[in-house]
Design a protein around this motif. Structure first.
Motif, short mmCIF file in Angstrom:
data_model
loop_
_atom_site.label_atom_id
_atom_site.label_comp_id
_atom_site.label_asym_id
_atom_site.label_seq_id
_atom_site.Cartn_x
_atom_site.Cartn_y
_atom_site.Cartn_z
N VAL A 1 -10.58 -42.04 34.05
CA VAL A 1 -10.68 -40.81 34.84
C VAL A 1 -9.57 -40.77 35.89
N SER A 2 -9.31 -41.89 36.52
CA SER A 2 -8.25 -41.96 37.53
C SER A 2 -6.90 -41.61 36.92
N HIS B 1 -6.83 -37.88 36.06
CA HIS B 1 -6.75 -37.11 37.30
C HIS B 1 -5.31 -37.08 37.80
N ALA C 1 -3.21 -34.82 35.47
CA ALA C 1 -3.51 -33.40 35.71
C ALA C 1 -2.91 -32.94 37.04
N LEU D 1 -7.10 -28.29 40.89
CA LEU D 1 -7.52 -29.57 40.32
C LEU D 1 -8.98 -29.84 40.63
N GLU D 2 -9.38 -29.58 41.86
CA GLU D 2 -10.77 -29.79 42.27
C GLU D 2 -11.72 -28.95 41.41
N HIS E 1 -11.14 -27.74 38.47
CA HIS E 1 -11.07 -28.20 37.09
C HIS E 1 -11.95 -29.43 36.86
N ILE E 2 -11.87 -30.40 37.76
CA ILE E 2 -12.64 -31.63 37.54
C ILE E 2 -14.13 -31.43 37.77
N ARG F 1 -22.35 -31.44 42.23
CA ARG F 1 -21.09 -31.63 42.95
C ARG F 1 -21.31 -32.45 44.21
#
Length: 179
Positions: free
Chosen positions: A28-29, A32, A35, A125-126, A128-129, A138
């Motif tokens: 994931v890192s 991230h 992206a 980005l926030e 999207h994830i 969340r």
């Protein structure tokens, strides 16, 4: 002779290699970061440089060594980042007139035009994830992630403390010889 490699999907994760949570977090890192890099591309900044710029936009003129500490990066890494950002016209560096050994860094006037673009990239980005998560999920995710960060930071602090007790610390590594 060729060797066939196993597929690397989440279901094939072996617990014997450290557990599925750590492996998933590593993947994931990486995703991230990729992206984020794609979203930052129109700004001309590379992934990681936005953190340095955000720090400078907020702090004004700072010592190069303080910048490295604030970003928790090796001073040589920060020197390289600053050299590239300076070549791109995003930062300026100058010797401190009160202490010529100290390098002061600040965001260039031109770079402030990137600030809203960087903020928009991070907002995209926030979203999207977190896509597909409701408000409760969340909030829970953010809370859990902060706990994970706290655990990892505590371990790093303990390691640093033990290294300092072993005599590996010492002196303030200022910027002399690195610019």
């Amino acid at each position: 002779m060729t060797t066939e490699l196993p597929h690397s999907d989440a279901d094939a994760t072996e617990v014997g290699y450290g557990g599925h949570v750590s492996q998933t977090l590593a993947r994931v890192s990486r995703l991230h970061r990729l992206a984020g890099g794609r979203l930052l591309r129109p700004t001309g900044l590379c992934s990681g440089q936005e953190f340095l710029m955000m720090t400078l936009w907020d702090a004004g003129s700072v010592r190069q060594s303080e910048l490295a500490r604030a970003l928790d990066l090796d001073p040589s890494t920060v020197t390289l980042m600053l050299r590239r950002l300076e070549q791109g016209g995003h930062v300026t560096r100058a010797r401190d007139p009160r202490d010529r050994r100290v390098m002061l860094v600040r965001a260039s006037e031109r770079s402030y035009a990137l600030r809203p673009q960087v903020a928009a990239a991070w907002a995209r980005l926030e979203e999207h994830i977190l896509d597909g998560l409701d408000d409760g999920e969340r909030e829970a995710f953010a809370r859990i992630l902060m706990k994970v960060e706290k655990n990892l930071a505590a371990e790093e602090a303990q390691e640093a403390e033990e290294a300092g007790e072993a005599g590996e610390g010492g002196g303030d590594p200022e910027d002399s010889g690195r610019s």
